[in-house]
Design an enzyme around this catalytic site. Sequence first.
Site, PDB file in Angstrom:
ATOM      1  N   HIS A  22      -9.323  -1.602   7.133  1.00 35.70           N
ATOM      2  CA  HIS A  22     -10.357  -0.562   7.285  1.00 35.70           C
ATOM      3  C   HIS A  22     -11.733  -1.101   7.657  1.00 35.70           C
ATOM      4  O   HIS A  22     -12.589  -0.326   8.069  1.00 35.70           O
ATOM      5  CB  HIS A  22     -10.494   0.307   6.033  1.00 35.70           C
ATOM      6  CG  HIS A  22      -9.461   1.378   5.907  1.00 35.70           C
ATOM      7  ND1 HIS A  22      -9.492   2.537   6.650  1.00 35.70           N
ATOM      8  CD2 HIS A  22      -8.354   1.459   5.137  1.00 35.70           C
ATOM      9  CE1 HIS A  22      -8.444   3.293   6.323  1.00 35.70           C
ATOM     10  NE2 HIS A  22      -7.732   2.653   5.421  1.00 35.70           N
ATOM     11  N   HIS A  31      -2.811  -3.079   4.639  1.00 30.01           N
ATOM     12  CA  HIS A  31      -2.019  -2.188   5.515  1.00 30.01           C
ATOM     13  C   HIS A  31      -2.672  -2.136   6.900  1.00 30.01           C
ATOM     14  O   HIS A  31      -3.373  -1.209   7.242  1.00 30.01           O
ATOM     15  CB  HIS A  31      -1.842  -0.793   4.911  1.00 30.01           C
ATOM     16  CG  HIS A  31      -3.106  -0.052   4.573  1.00 30.01           C
ATOM     17  ND1 HIS A  31      -4.093  -0.571   3.778  1.00 30.01           N
ATOM     18  CD2 HIS A  31      -3.537   1.193   4.901  1.00 30.01           C
ATOM     19  CE1 HIS A  31      -5.067   0.303   3.643  1.00 30.01           C
ATOM     20  NE2 HIS A  31      -4.762   1.391   4.330  1.00 30.01           N
ATOM     21  N   ASP A  63       0.365   5.539  -1.149  1.00 29.97           N
ATOM     22  CA  ASP A  63      -0.603   6.565  -1.563  1.00 29.97           C
ATOM     23  C   ASP A  63       0.022   7.689  -2.387  1.00 29.97           C
ATOM     24  O   ASP A  63      -0.449   8.830  -2.343  1.00 29.97           O
ATOM     25  CB  ASP A  63      -1.282   7.160  -0.328  1.00 29.97           C
ATOM     26  CG  ASP A  63      -2.462   6.338   0.153  1.00 29.97           C
ATOM     27  OD1 ASP A  63      -3.435   6.225  -0.604  1.00 29.97           O
ATOM     28  OD2 ASP A  63      -2.397   5.794   1.266  1.00 29.97           O
ATOM     29  N   HIS A  98     -13.413   2.315   3.183  1.00 25.90           N
ATOM     30  CA  HIS A  98     -12.387   3.165   3.782  1.00 25.90           C
ATOM     31  C   HIS A  98     -12.954   3.542   5.148  1.00 25.90           C
ATOM     32  O   HIS A  98     -13.529   2.695   5.828  1.00 25.90           O
ATOM     33  CB  HIS A  98     -12.066   4.374   2.903  1.00 25.90           C
ATOM     34  CG  HIS A  98     -10.851   5.123   3.374  1.00 25.90           C
ATOM     35  ND1 HIS A  98     -10.901   6.392   3.880  1.00 25.90           N
ATOM     36  CD2 HIS A  98      -9.560   4.736   3.460  1.00 25.90           C
ATOM     37  CE1 HIS A  98      -9.679   6.775   4.249  1.00 25.90           C
ATOM     38  NE2 HIS A  98      -8.845   5.788   4.007  1.00 25.90           N
ATOM     39  N   GLU A 152      -8.794   1.563  -2.736  1.00 23.93           N
ATOM     40  CA  GLU A 152      -8.960   1.729  -1.296  1.00 23.93           C
ATOM     41  C   GLU A 152     -10.326   2.353  -1.013  1.00 23.93           C
ATOM     42  O   GLU A 152     -10.478   3.566  -0.969  1.00 23.93           O
ATOM     43  CB  GLU A 152      -7.843   2.591  -0.706  1.00 23.93           C
ATOM     44  CG  GLU A 152      -7.913   2.654   0.814  1.00 23.93           C
ATOM     45  CD  GLU A 152      -6.785   3.440   1.443  1.00 23.93           C
ATOM     46  OE1 GLU A 152      -6.528   3.246   2.640  1.00 23.93           O
ATOM     47  OE2 GLU A 152      -6.174   4.266   0.741  1.00 23.93           O
ATOM     48  N   ASP A 209       2.072   2.061   3.788  1.00 24.28           N
ATOM     49  CA  ASP A 209       1.169   3.218   3.745  1.00 24.28           C
ATOM     50  C   ASP A 209       1.933   4.534   3.593  1.00 24.28           C
ATOM     51  O   ASP A 209       1.488   5.585   4.051  1.00 24.28           O
ATOM     52  CB  ASP A 209       0.261   3.278   4.976  1.00 24.28           C
ATOM     53  CG  ASP A 209      -1.023   4.083   4.714  1.00 24.28           C
ATOM     54  OD1 ASP A 209      -1.241   4.505   3.569  1.00 24.28           O
ATOM     55  OD2 ASP A 209      -1.796   4.288   5.654  1.00 24.28           O
ATOM     56  N   HIS A 217       0.829  -1.206   0.000  1.00 31.88           N
ATOM     57  CA  HIS A 217       0.000   0.000   0.000  1.00 31.88           C
ATOM     58  C   HIS A 217       0.864   1.257   0.000  1.00 31.88           C
ATOM     59  O   HIS A 217       1.622   1.498   0.939  1.00 31.88           O
ATOM     60  CB  HIS A 217      -0.909   0.021   1.231  1.00 31.88           C
ATOM     61  CG  HIS A 217      -2.038   0.993   1.140  1.00 31.88           C
ATOM     62  ND1 HIS A 217      -3.259   0.672   0.581  1.00 31.88           N
ATOM     63  CD2 HIS A 217      -2.143   2.283   1.506  1.00 31.88           C
ATOM     64  CE1 HIS A 217      -4.064   1.728   0.628  1.00 31.88           C
ATOM     65  NE2 HIS A 217      -3.400   2.718   1.188  1.00 31.88           N
TER      66      HIS A 217
END
Length: 432
Positions: free
Chosen positions: A244, A265, A61, A197, A170, A336, A59
């Site tokens: 999540h 993650h 971003d 999420h 995600e 992450d 993961h």
Amino acid sequence: MPLTRKHRIIIGSIVAILACILAIGITIGVVAGRRKSTPLTIQEQVNQILANNPLIDGHNDWAWLIRANFQNRINDLDLFNMTQYQLKNTTPSHTDITRLRKGQVGGQFWSIYTGCEHQGKDATVSFMEQIDVMKRLIAKHPDIFQMATTANEVRQAFSSKHIASLFGIEGGQAIESSFSILRLFYQMGVRYMTLTHNCNTPWADQNKVDHNDSVLIKNNGLTEFGKRVIAEMNRLGMLVDLSHVARKTMLDVFNITRSPVIFSHSSAYTVCNHTRNVQDDILELVKINQGIVMVTFVPGFIVCSDTNRGTIDDVAAHINHIRNIVGIEGVGLGADYDGIQKTPVGLEDVSKFPKLIEYLLSQGNWTHDDIIKLIGGNILRVMEKNEQIAQELQKTMKPEENLISINELEIYNLTQCRNLDMYPTIVTNATS
């Protein structure tokens, strides 16, 4: 014929030369033997492992950071050095090509993400924009990145010295409760979807419903439509990601999935009791399911603190805890980076992955084979199993065509921006 003095001199010279050559050879052999027997340092061992086996992070971003700070404009963006840019959150980017190479990253699941505020409005559009920016980024540097959608494609990209680039959605809000959109995302290269999420979808609960003071609307895990989503993901070969989601959602998934799942993650709840982490009884189910928990570096999930960043040692504690319950086959890495502002000391950005591996090897209870599984072998195994099961399911299962009920959409106030022309007209007056 007797040898003359001249002949004896020549023969003697040849013998002397051969003796010198032999002596040099013996010396080189001895030195080489000594060098060969000298143990490699831990750093050399790590470099050797990473040179021959892909480190695949679950993961990152970077795409979201590019959206938030540069509105997805990458034509003139220096992707080799992102530290030169002043970003909105004042925290330097954790990712660029230079640091990816220094960190010896062999494969990356790029997070395809936009916020929950898009749900019911332009969620699908915004997620497609994020796929587009990552595809353009890969195309901008084809000597660095290579798109991958299967385990074999990851290996091929790594063998050609590219960073295998995979996509993970995600947040299930991306599909707007539509199987058609789910399938189209798969066709675009998406290979996992995080079911939620930090907001519920009309068909699945997110982790915040587990907070003691939560007043959120609850689905009680997965709805019937949500269970169909899992079945369709299994049929497609798209990994089900449980980071999540709420505990009940996790339990529902384990009851129905036919394929191994991932936590892209998340970390260990026993070490840090955050609802984003995985409780021990769930870890036992991961073991039975043959899935994987990819440990995140988020300080709030590692040391349960908003002020303490934690260290490599703290991250290793989560890795070791999950390994002790699930086994070495069930743990991976999902940092992450660029989805967080603070990082653990020693793991400041993507260049620091080798430091974590060095730390684990230095502890004495991690073999090279263990490390190879942790850094990428396990997620490749899970991908291959999903691919295999999907091929079998597609022989008997047809694509899912059911619609989510209008009532489920209305609970979350998600009908304003929908035409609803797919739903049958409700006849209220039979004589009209």
